[in-house]
Scaffold this motif. Structure first.
Motif, PDB file in Angstrom:
ATOM      1  N   ASN A  64       0.844  -1.192   0.000  1.00 44.52           N
ATOM      2  CA  ASN A  64       0.000   0.000   0.000  1.00 44.52           C
ATOM      3  C   ASN A  64       0.886   1.250   0.000  1.00 44.52           C
ATOM      4  N   PRO A  65       1.112   1.843  -1.175  1.00 42.17           N
ATOM      5  CA  PRO A  65       1.978   3.021  -1.231  1.00 42.17           C
ATOM      6  C   PRO A  65       1.277   4.318  -0.884  1.00 42.17           C
ATOM      7  N   GLY A  66      -0.029   4.251  -0.620  1.00 39.83           N
ATOM      8  CA  GLY A  66      -0.778   5.448  -0.278  1.00 39.83           C
ATOM      9  C   GLY A  66      -1.695   5.902  -1.402  1.00 39.83           C
ATOM     10  N   PHE A  67      -2.645   6.750  -1.039  1.00 42.33           N
ATOM     11  CA  PHE A  67      -3.672   7.193  -1.983  1.00 42.33           C
ATOM     12  C   PHE A  67      -3.077   8.030  -3.112  1.00 42.33           C
ATOM     13  N   ALA A  68      -2.246   9.009  -2.781  1.00 42.85           N
ATOM     14  CA  ALA A  68      -1.704   9.909  -3.793  1.00 42.85           C
ATOM     15  C   ALA A  68      -0.853   9.159  -4.818  1.00 42.85           C
ATOM     16  N   THR A  69       0.007   8.277  -4.347  1.00 42.90           N
ATOM     17  CA  THR A  69       0.841   7.491  -5.252  1.00 42.90           C
ATOM     18  C   THR A  69      -0.012   6.659  -6.197  1.00 42.90           C
ATOM     19  N   ALA A  70      -1.054   6.035  -5.658  1.00 44.37           N
ATOM     20  CA  ALA A  70      -1.927   5.206  -6.482  1.00 44.37           C
ATOM     21  C   ALA A  70      -2.688   6.050  -7.505  1.00 44.37           C
ATOM     22  N   CYS A  71      -3.131   7.244  -7.108  1.00 47.28           N
ATOM     23  CA  CYS A  71      -3.785   8.148  -8.069  1.00 47.28           C
ATOM     24  C   CYS A  71      -2.845   8.470  -9.223  1.00 47.28           C
ATOM     25  N   ASN A  72      -1.591   8.750  -8.908  1.00 43.89           N
ATOM     26  CA  ASN A  72      -0.617   9.050  -9.953  1.00 43.89           C
ATOM     27  C   ASN A  72      -0.371   7.840 -10.853  1.00 43.89           C
ATOM     28  N   GLN A  73      -0.334   6.645 -10.264  1.00 42.78           N
ATOM     29  CA  GLN A  73      -0.175   5.438 -11.072  1.00 42.78           C
ATOM     30  C   GLN A  73      -1.304   5.321 -12.090  1.00 42.78           C
ATOM     31  N   GLY A  74      -2.534   5.499 -11.626  1.00 49.07           N
ATOM     32  CA  GLY A  74      -3.677   5.382 -12.528  1.00 49.07           C
ATOM     33  C   GLY A  74      -3.678   6.457 -13.588  1.00 49.07           C
ATOM     34  N   ALA A  75      -3.349   7.679 -13.205  1.00 47.66           N
ATOM     35  CA  ALA A  75      -3.370   8.795 -14.150  1.00 47.66           C
ATOM     36  C   ALA A  75      -2.350   8.598 -15.264  1.00 47.66           C
ATOM     37  N   ARG A  76      -1.218   7.991 -14.928  1.00 43.04           N
ATOM     38  CA  ARG A  76      -0.192   7.762 -15.954  1.00 43.04           C
ATOM     39  C   ARG A  76      -0.672   6.807 -17.039  1.00 43.04           C
ATOM     40  N   GLU A  77      -1.677   6.006 -16.730  1.00 39.99           N
ATOM     41  CA  GLU A  77      -2.210   5.039 -17.695  1.00 39.99           C
ATOM     42  C   GLU A  77      -3.359   5.611 -18.510  1.00 39.99           C
ATOM     43  N   CYS A  78      -3.624   6.914 -18.376  1.00 35.41           N
ATOM     44  CA  CYS A  78      -4.764   7.546 -19.044  1.00 35.41           C
ATOM     45  C   CYS A  78      -4.288   8.524 -20.098  1.00 35.41           C
ATOM     46  N   SER A  79      -5.109   8.723 -21.129  1.00 36.77           N
ATOM     47  CA  SER A  79      -4.796   9.695 -22.175  1.00 36.77           C
ATOM     48  C   SER A  79      -5.965  10.624 -22.477  1.00 36.77           C
TER      49      SER A  79
END
Length: 278
Positions: A67-82
């Motif tokens: 669990n890297p935290g909410f903010a890190t996970a948000c950034n992970q997901g956003a990087r996969e979006c266009s």
């Protein structure tokens, strides 16, 4: 397309609501990408995300081993979006089919913006903490309990009410603004990262506002009910990071020490309440 929407959902022990959340997002208008990032749940959250991904090519998921935290996970997901617009939505939040498109349509004339909506519980009661102000650390020094209250009143005369900050349970913004801001600050583990994002958006010239006439159902606290002390610890740790980042450089040592004491005094005040919870 300039009106397409990508949605990032961060899950943790969210099996009780995630299925309905994803069903609603798949039915939402103009949503072209759905990214579910799971932070090492040990319930059925990953299986639910996997089932939706198998049924709908717009859905992809990332299963973090820890669990890297909410903010890190948000950034992970956003990087996969266009898509042109990015929405961050909690797994216990239920949108209507036109919620995101109506919010996007309000945002398009504004240019750079960070927008939210009214949130209500299962009894239809509005969450007073959706509209927020920046933390008032001077007030916190005078009274740790009062100074930590961030909610501001609703202004029903303003369909799009400008505020200093919004709840991170639902946020919509142009992806270009997100990229320019450098995303979420992943040094926050849990709580205050939404205050941080809103402040940086405002400082970059963006409008931060809530659409008072749009509302969603928020089944609050599903993933945090079993970890109240963990949540309170990181809530106050996040507030201290926020102070160090935005306020401390302009304050003397006595004020910095005083704010640290006030934040953790407020944390200590929460212990009896948590111990007495049913």
């Amino acid at each position: 397309m300039s009106d397409s929407i990508a949605v990032v959902v961060v899950s943790y022990q969210s099996a009780s609501t995630l299925d309905e959340c994803l069903q609603r997002l798949r039915a939402a208008h103009d949503v072209v990408e759905i990214r579910v990032v799971d932070n090492a749940s040990n319930d059925a959250s990953v299986a639910i995300a996997q089932r939706h991904a198998s049924a709908d090519a717009r859905v992809r998921f990332i299963a973090n081993p820890d669990n890297p935290g909410f903010a890190t996970a948000c950034n992970q997901g956003a990087r996969e979006c266009s898509a042109a617009w990015l929405a961050f939505i909690n797994p216990d939040l239920m949108v209507e089919p036109d919620t995101l498109t109506q919010l996007r349509d309000l945002g398009q004339p504004l240019g750079d913006c960070l927008l939210g909506v009214e949130q209500v519980d299962e009894q239809g009661m509005a969450d007073a903490a959706v509209r927020r102000r920046d933390p008032d650390f001077a007030a916190m020094l005078r009274n740790p309990g009062a100074g930590s209250k961030l909610a501001v009143d609703v202004d029903r005369s303003a369909p799009l009410q400008r505020v200093q900050a919004l709840s991170g349970a639902l946020l919509l913004m142009p992806r270009a603004l997100f990229v320019r801001l450098g995303g979420w600050d992943d040094a926050y583990r849990l709580h205050a990262e939404d205050l941080d994002l809103c402040r940086r958006a405002r400082e970059a010239g963006a409008v931060v506002a809530i659409a008072n006439e749009l509302k969603v159902l928020h089944v609050r606290g599903v993933s945090s009910r079993s970890r109240p002390f963990f949540v309170e610890w990181h809530k106050h740790r996040g507030l201290w990071r926020y102070f160090r980042k935005f306020e401390a450089p302009h304050r003397g040592l006595p004020v910095r020490v005083g704010v640290w004491c006030a934040i953790w005094a407020h944390a200590a005040l929460q212990v009896p309440r948590l111990l007495l919870r049913p």
